[in-house]
Design a protein around this motif. Structure first.
Motif, PDB file in Angstrom:
ATOM      1  N   LEU A  73       0.851  -1.346  -0.195  1.00 62.49           N
ATOM      2  CA  LEU A  73       0.319   0.249   0.384  1.00 62.49           C
ATOM      3  C   LEU A  73       0.534   1.654   0.319  1.00 62.49           C
ATOM      4  CD1 LEU A  73      -2.886   0.586   0.516  1.00 62.49           C
ATOM      5  CD2 LEU A  73      -2.816   1.179   2.288  1.00 62.49           C
ATOM      6  N   MET A  74       1.891   1.327   0.548  1.00 61.01           N
ATOM      7  CA  MET A  74       2.983   2.138   0.695  1.00 61.01           C
ATOM      8  C   MET A  74       3.236   2.825  -0.623  1.00 61.01           C
ATOM      9  SD  MET A  74       6.519   2.485   3.152  1.00 61.01           S
ATOM     10  CE  MET A  74       6.751   3.668   3.840  1.00 61.01           C
TER      11      MET A  74
ATOM     12  N   THR B  34       1.138   4.310  -2.817  1.00 60.68           N
ATOM     13  CA  THR B  34       0.793   5.505  -2.757  1.00 60.68           C
ATOM     14  C   THR B  34       1.143   6.529  -2.345  1.00 60.68           C
ATOM     15  OG1 THR B  34       0.238   4.874  -0.220  1.00 60.68           O
ATOM     16  CG2 THR B  34      -1.656   4.896  -1.789  1.00 60.68           C
ATOM     17  N   VAL B  35       2.354   6.073  -1.634  1.00 60.64           N
ATOM     18  CA  VAL B  35       3.505   7.002  -1.893  1.00 60.64           C
ATOM     19  C   VAL B  35       4.500   7.281  -2.959  1.00 60.64           C
ATOM     20  CG1 VAL B  35       5.709   7.276  -0.148  1.00 60.64           C
ATOM     21  CG2 VAL B  35       3.559   6.652   0.893  1.00 60.64           C
ATOM     22  N   TYR B  36       4.488   5.847  -3.375  1.00 63.97           N
ATOM     23  CA  TYR B  36       5.416   5.713  -4.570  1.00 63.97           C
ATOM     24  C   TYR B  36       6.847   6.808  -4.390  1.00 63.97           C
ATOM     25  CZ  TYR B  36       6.295   4.991  -9.608  1.00 63.97           C
ATOM     26  OH  TYR B  36       7.127   4.746 -11.165  1.00 63.97           O
ATOM     27  N   ALA B  37       7.630   6.515  -3.691  1.00 61.17           N
ATOM     28  CA  ALA B  37       8.678   7.294  -4.192  1.00 61.17           C
ATOM     29  C   ALA B  37      10.304   6.667  -2.728  1.00 61.17           C
ATOM     30  CB  ALA B  37       8.208   8.076  -3.297  1.00 61.17           C
TER      31      ALA B  37
ATOM     32  N   ALA C 235      12.837   6.425  -2.963  1.00 66.23           N
ATOM     33  CA  ALA C 235      14.214   7.087  -1.224  1.00 66.23           C
ATOM     34  C   ALA C 235      13.367   7.305  -0.432  1.00 66.23           C
ATOM     35  CB  ALA C 235      14.735   7.852  -2.471  1.00 66.23           C
TER      36      ALA C 235
ATOM     37  N   ALA D 289      11.847   6.691   5.284  1.00 68.78           N
ATOM     38  CA  ALA D 289      10.936   6.856   6.209  1.00 68.78           C
ATOM     39  C   ALA D 289      10.827   5.048   7.252  1.00 68.78           C
ATOM     40  CB  ALA D 289       9.837   6.769   5.433  1.00 68.78           C
TER      41      ALA D 289
ATOM     42  N   ALA E 298      11.540  11.861   4.761  1.00 67.80           N
ATOM     43  CA  ALA E 298      10.687  11.707   4.305  1.00 67.80           C
ATOM     44  C   ALA E 298      10.871  13.497   2.865  1.00 67.80           C
ATOM     45  CB  ALA E 298       9.501  11.095   3.991  1.00 67.80           C
TER      46      ALA E 298
ATOM     47  N   ASN F  39      12.511  14.282  -0.955  1.00 65.47           N
ATOM     48  CA  ASN F  39      11.089  14.616  -2.173  1.00 65.47           C
ATOM     49  C   ASN F  39      11.643  16.001  -2.505  1.00 65.47           C
ATOM     50  OD1 ASN F  39      10.124  12.125  -1.783  1.00 65.47           O
ATOM     51  ND2 ASN F  39       8.556  11.936  -0.512  1.00 65.47           N
TER      52      ASN F  39
ATOM     53  N   PHE G 235       1.462  12.439 -10.038  1.00 65.83           N
ATOM     54  CA  PHE G 235       1.430  11.416  -9.152  1.00 65.83           C
ATOM     55  C   PHE G 235       2.779  10.034  -9.553  1.00 65.83           C
ATOM     56  CE2 PHE G 235       0.107   8.241  -6.295  1.00 65.83           C
ATOM     57  CZ  PHE G 235       0.089   7.300  -6.835  1.00 65.83           C
TER      58      PHE G 235
ATOM     59  N   MET H 105       4.714  10.718 -11.258  1.00 70.73           N
ATOM     60  CA  MET H 105       6.721  11.299 -11.223  1.00 70.73           C
ATOM     61  C   MET H 105       7.775  10.922 -10.548  1.00 70.73           C
ATOM     62  SD  MET H 105       7.686  15.510 -10.369  1.00 70.73           S
ATOM     63  CE  MET H 105       6.923  15.697 -11.818  1.00 70.73           C
TER      64      MET H 105
END
Lengths: 216, 104
Positions: free
Chosen positions: A34-35, A38-41, A43, A48, A65, A69, A96, A98
């Motif tokens: 899920l992380m 939704t967060v999709y980042a 590094a 985090a 984070a 980011n 989203f 990116m």
């Protein structure tokens, strides 16, 4: 579209390691997936997760984070013009999706693609990456501690970043910014909440901006 | 971190990440960035990414190790490959390959 493939390959070790890091900190496979969705980042997720594992409170996890980011602010303003032909919902979708990769790829091929294709290339490159990210982190989480450390899969992460760093070293100020940012972050690595990264970032920006100012 | 605290964190992380990605492009329609900010932003990626790469290559258990550091060597070689060829696949292959060889 073929151009995305080498970069997609880099996502695999990164995703696996992030998934493993997630379970190491106590998240379930579902929570990590899920992380990632939704967060999709990557590094930022790693930072985090590391902070969560160290018992940091919500606010410090968010700050850590956010520092990592921050580069998306630059990407967003740099790619805004390219994405402007898109309707608002599509632009939000593009935002989203990116990542360092589709940002770099799109900018590098902006001329070839032309103003009508470029935004769709951005999104088109972003979708398989998102799917792959989701998949690899879930698999990594599921494999958990079963992947032997001797495989040094986690080396895939600095490699992924290295591959993005080199093309960013376009001129003297950029090289200086990277050197200063990198060294300061290394020296201050012991600071809590990954604040060394933030100080390195500030020092790097100051160096780059100052050198650029001197060129004129 | 578990339960409600975790869900709250994930939710806020999601919002924060999206805000940073979407905010600037959405707002730029309406306001222009001052020159100093634009200039500063230009160096964020290089400084951030270097800040992630350097410690990973230079530090072993939080100690600076310059010699006999297989990750550093593998990383430097991979960097050279990337600089010369701009080939991502090759860079990964060399980086991981060299590391595996050095680690025996």
């Amino acid at each position: 579209m073929v151009k995305v493939i080498p970069l997609l390959l880099g996502v695999v070790p990164f995703g696996l390691v992030t998934g493993i890091a997630g379970v190491a900190v106590g998240l379930s496979v579902f929570e990590i997936a899920l992380m990632s969705a939704t967060v999709y980042a990557g590094a930022a997720q790693l930072v985090a997760l590391q902070l969560m594992g160290a018992g940091a409170s919500v606010i410090f996890v968010l700050l850590g984070a956010a520092v990592v980011n921050l580069r998306y602010v630059m990407y967003s303003s740099a790619i805004a013009k390219t994405l402007s032909p898109l309707s608002k919902p599509w632009r939000a979708t593009a935002a989203f999706l990116m990542t360092d990769q589709n940002f770099t790829l799109t900018l590098n091929h902006a001329q070839e693609l032309g103003p009508r294709l470029a935004p769709w290339f951005f999104i088109g490159a972003g979708v398989p990456m998102w799917l792959l990210w989701l998949l690899t982190t879930a698999i990594g989480a599921w494999l958990g501690a079963k992947v032997p450390e001797s495989w040094s899969l986690d080396f895939g992460i600095p490699l992924s970043f290295l591959v993005l760093l080199i093309p960013a070293l376009r001129d003297r100020p950029s090289i200086a910014a990277a050197l200063v940012g990198g060294v300061v972050a290394t020296v201050l690595a012991g600071l809590p909440y990954r604040s060394g990264l933030f100080v390195g970032l500030l020092a790097g920006i100051a160096t780059g901006a100052w050198l650029e100012g001197r060129k004129r | 971190m578990k339960g409600l605290e975790l869900w709250l964190t994930l939710f806020l992380l999601t919002l924060s990440a999206f805000a940073l990605r979407y905010g600037p492009m959405a707002l730029l329609d309406k306001l222009e960035l001052p020159e100093w900010l634009e200039r500063a932003l230009r160096y964020v990626p290089a400084a951030t990414i270097a800040g992630l790469v350097f410690p990973a290559l230079l530090l072993k258990q939080n100690q600076l190790v310059l010699f006999g550091n297989d990750r550093l060597l593998a990383g430097l070689l991979a960097a050279v490959v990337m600089m010369r060829t701009r080939n991502v696949l090759l860079t990964f292959a060399v980086g991981l390959g060299v590391l595996w060889v050095l680690q025996g």
